[in-house]
Motif scaffolding. Sequence first.
Motif, PDB file in Angstrom:
ATOM      1  N   PRO A 273      47.935  53.848  50.147  1.00 37.80           N
ATOM      2  CA  PRO A 273      48.186  54.071  48.714  1.00 37.80           C
ATOM      3  C   PRO A 273      47.089  54.927  48.084  1.00 37.80           C
ATOM      4  N   LYS A 274      47.494  55.882  47.261  1.00 37.43           N
ATOM      5  CA  LYS A 274      46.506  56.693  46.544  1.00 37.43           C
ATOM      6  C   LYS A 274      45.772  55.841  45.518  1.00 37.43           C
ATOM      7  N   ASN A 275      46.508  54.941  44.905  1.00 38.72           N
ATOM      8  CA  ASN A 275      45.920  54.033  43.920  1.00 38.72           C
ATOM      9  C   ASN A 275      46.314  52.608  44.289  1.00 38.72           C
ATOM     10  N   ILE A 276      45.379  51.888  44.891  1.00 37.73           N
ATOM     11  CA  ILE A 276      45.649  50.502  45.278  1.00 37.73           C
ATOM     12  C   ILE A 276      45.707  49.644  44.022  1.00 37.73           C
ATOM     13  N   VAL A 277      46.797  48.895  43.887  1.00 41.93           N
ATOM     14  CA  VAL A 277      46.957  48.046  42.704  1.00 41.93           C
ATOM     15  C   VAL A 277      46.472  46.625  43.018  1.00 41.93           C
ATOM     16  N   PRO A 278      46.018  45.900  42.034  1.00 38.68           N
ATOM     17  CA  PRO A 278      45.549  44.528  42.275  1.00 38.68           C
ATOM     18  C   PRO A 278      46.682  43.629  42.769  1.00 38.68           C
ATOM     19  N   VAL A 279      46.346  42.690  43.617  1.00 40.56           N
ATOM     20  CA  VAL A 279      47.325  41.715  44.086  1.00 40.56           C
ATOM     21  C   VAL A 279      47.915  40.953  42.895  1.00 40.56           C
ATOM     22  N   ARG A 280      47.114  40.761  41.864  1.00 40.40           N
ATOM     23  CA  ARG A 280      47.563  40.082  40.653  1.00 40.40           C
ATOM     24  C   ARG A 280      48.831  40.742  40.087  1.00 40.40           C
ATOM     25  N   ASP A 281      48.889  42.067  40.125  1.00 38.12           N
ATOM     26  CA  ASP A 281      50.057  42.775  39.591  1.00 38.12           C
ATOM     27  C   ASP A 281      51.308  42.481  40.415  1.00 38.12           C
ATOM     28  N   TYR A 282      51.152  42.421  41.729  1.00 37.61           N
ATOM     29  CA  TYR A 282      52.269  42.094  42.609  1.00 37.61           C
ATOM     30  C   TYR A 282      52.768  40.678  42.346  1.00 37.61           C
ATOM     31  N   LEU A 283      51.853  39.726  42.261  1.00 36.82           N
ATOM     32  CA  LEU A 283      52.236  38.338  42.027  1.00 36.82           C
ATOM     33  C   LEU A 283      52.870  38.171  40.644  1.00 36.82           C
ATOM     34  N   GLY A 284      52.338  38.886  39.677  1.00 39.13           N
ATOM     35  CA  GLY A 284      52.813  38.747  38.303  1.00 39.13           C
ATOM     36  C   GLY A 284      54.228  39.261  38.094  1.00 39.13           C
ATOM     37  N   ALA A 285      54.703  40.100  38.989  1.00 34.57           N
ATOM     38  CA  ALA A 285      56.060  40.652  38.871  1.00 34.57           C
ATOM     39  C   ALA A 285      57.124  39.700  39.388  1.00 34.57           C
ATOM     40  N   GLN A 286      56.699  38.552  39.950  1.00 37.87           N
ATOM     41  CA  GLN A 286      57.634  37.620  40.578  1.00 37.87           C
ATOM     42  C   GLN A 286      57.438  36.213  40.008  1.00 37.87           C
ATOM     43  N   PRO A 287      58.404  35.701  39.276  1.00 38.34           N
ATOM     44  CA  PRO A 287      58.275  34.352  38.705  1.00 38.34           C
ATOM     45  C   PRO A 287      58.077  33.254  39.747  1.00 38.34           C
ATOM     46  N   ARG A 288      58.326  33.516  41.015  1.00 39.20           N
ATOM     47  CA  ARG A 288      58.039  32.478  42.023  1.00 39.20           C
ATOM     48  C   ARG A 288      56.538  32.171  42.081  1.00 39.20           C
ATOM     49  N   PHE A 289      55.717  33.053  41.514  1.00 36.69           N
ATOM     50  CA  PHE A 289      54.266  32.863  41.495  1.00 36.69           C
ATOM     51  C   PHE A 289      53.718  32.600  40.095  1.00 36.69           C
ATOM     52  N   LYS A 290      54.578  32.395  39.097  1.00 33.17           N
ATOM     53  CA  LYS A 290      54.116  32.334  37.708  1.00 33.17           C
ATOM     54  C   LYS A 290      53.112  31.211  37.463  1.00 33.17           C
ATOM     55  N   HIS A 291      53.234  30.125  38.194  1.00 40.71           N
ATOM     56  CA  HIS A 291      52.332  28.989  38.010  1.00 40.71           C
ATOM     57  C   HIS A 291      50.908  29.297  38.444  1.00 40.71           C
TER      58      HIS A 291
END
Length: 323
Positions: A273-291
């Motif tokens: 990836p040219k711009n590595i995004v935080p894992v937080r952004d990946y988790l935040g896009a999925q309500p299975r991880f909202k807790h």
Amino acid sequence: MSSALVNTQKEIKNLKAFSTAAERFEGSHLLCPGCAHSIIVREVLNATNDNLVVSASTGCLEVCTAIYPHTSWDCSWIHIGFENSSTAMAGVETMNKALRNKGRISEDTPQPKFVTFGGDGSTYDIGFQWISGCFERGHDFMYVCLDNEVYANTGGQRSSSTPIGSSTTTAPAGTHSYGEKRQKKDIISIMAAHGSPYVAQVAPNKWKDMVKKIQRGFDTKGPVFINAMSACTTEWKFAPNQTIEVSDLAVDSLVFPLYEIIDGRELNITYRPKNIVPVRDYLGAQPRFKHLFKPEYEYLIEEWQKRIDERWAFLQKREEIRM
């Protein structure tokens, strides 16, 4: 086993030409809107002009594409059970070889390619010993795992592909639990350890990378394993029109790094990836991880990030030393 290639690749110049190629997987199926399975299967089947024999394990793909008397498959297709799509294909591949040796299939009849599809439940768990046996025996076929990290067809139960912190029906998040407690199984390393001539991880949003690997898999003699990240709108709980966006976050956060391993040893990273995004952004896009965004569980996100950073450093180091 050897990674020697026999080049019969289909030339794919651009996405438009690829997307309008002759269909072997029709759109008349009952997969959920936004399901990545159909994108992956179309990309795999349209990557070659060779005749194909396909098998599928019980799962979302099988039950949604072969509702008797209808089918979405415009190629030879077989289904037997949840656990044994790999051995079903091993039997077909062996039969083809035996009939050719006996002259019952003429020499001028083109060799087909053999492809098996299974979800992470039938791959990581229920059918693993069958897959392992097929790879140990060196059957000439490609196994594609449609990895959506959950038993999506049967109610959203956890599998050994389910990542830590994910909320599933058998590992639910609540007042006393943050969901799944175990780390995701490293299936790529496990299959590479079988001495497979070619193992790779792909994602449907990076279609050029995926097609290149699928075509290499088709041109490789021996058992090939492909782990395909397949974002699940139903169990990951994102909107159906966000499948590619979530897939982009998966690879750009390095949660699903794209790489290949040749002959069980040579590792090549195929997308950086040219711009590595935080894992937080990946988790935040999925309500299975909202807790996980509650104060008491925030530490798990930090642990995720640390673990992903360490894994990426390991992959880069292994690529560097060619081991």
